[in-house]
Design an enzyme around this catalytic site. Sequence first.
Site, PDB file in Angstrom:
ATOM      1  N   TYR A   1       0.837  -1.201   0.000  1.00 34.38           N
ATOM      2  CA  TYR A   1       0.000   0.000   0.000  1.00 34.38           C
ATOM      3  C   TYR A   1       0.870   1.248   0.000  1.00 34.38           C
ATOM      4  CZ  TYR A   1      -3.214   3.570   1.778  1.00 34.38           C
ATOM      5  OH  TYR A   1      -3.943   4.721   1.943  1.00 34.38           O
TER       6      TYR A   1
ATOM      7  N   GLU B   1     -11.445   6.355   5.580  1.00 33.03           N
ATOM      8  CA  GLU B   1     -10.749   7.153   6.595  1.00 33.03           C
ATOM      9  C   GLU B   1     -11.657   7.385   7.798  1.00 33.03           C
ATOM     10  OE1 GLU B   1      -7.700   7.774   6.733  1.00 33.03           O
ATOM     11  OE2 GLU B   1      -6.966   7.581   4.673  1.00 33.03           O
TER      12      GLU B   1
ATOM     13  N   TRP C   1      -4.780   1.840  10.536  1.00 26.39           N
ATOM     14  CA  TRP C   1      -5.121   1.782   9.116  1.00 26.39           C
ATOM     15  C   TRP C   1      -5.023   0.366   8.578  1.00 26.39           C
ATOM     16  CZ3 TRP C   1      -7.915   3.734   5.616  1.00 26.39           C
ATOM     17  CH2 TRP C   1      -7.684   3.447   4.267  1.00 26.39           C
TER      18      TRP C   1
END
Length: 201
Positions: free
Chosen positions: A29, A51, A59
């Site tokens: 990522y 988000e 995350w």
Amino acid sequence: MSGVVTAPDGIPRCPWGMESEKMADYREYHDTEWGLPVHGDDALFERMSLEAFQSGLSWITILRRRPGFRAAFAGFRIAAVARFTDADAERLLADPGIIRNRLKIAATINNARVAADLAPGELDALIWSYAPARTGRPVPHTLGDLQPVTPESTALAKDLKKRGFRFVGPTTAYAMMQACGLVNDHLADCHVRRKVEAAAG
């Protein structure tokens, strides 16, 4: 950790992008998505939604459930999510493939309805209008150089809230700005930084 970390492959990365071997998906990522420009109403709606779900969590938790989120939220197509009913909300609350938070689910459906009322391309233009000028912006050398909130993210959050969007505070807005390439917060010596600058044109 503060500055870049050089992996066994000899490639320097931001510290968060060079975790243990169990975090290889995090490295991918970092290397292929984070910071590269994202455009398109649906694509930005997805990032805004993820988000918001990330708030209070790591995350990596969201990243690993992203396929589940995409399946549950109709690929984050604004028009489709805007039509979700109370029954859909209950379905989502029972879906183990996502984060089953009632407020965040409700906010995502609400945000799709708000976005659906905008003209095509308007959400993209709105979000990108808050991208700061790249020239003259300090280049971060360590993680300590990065701030969780900026004047631009505060202004973006205020504008989005005024229009009816939820779960879009200044911190969440800045995380979206970082992820979607409105700013380039890869560290100075990170190998991805140049790729992001080139993509930004």
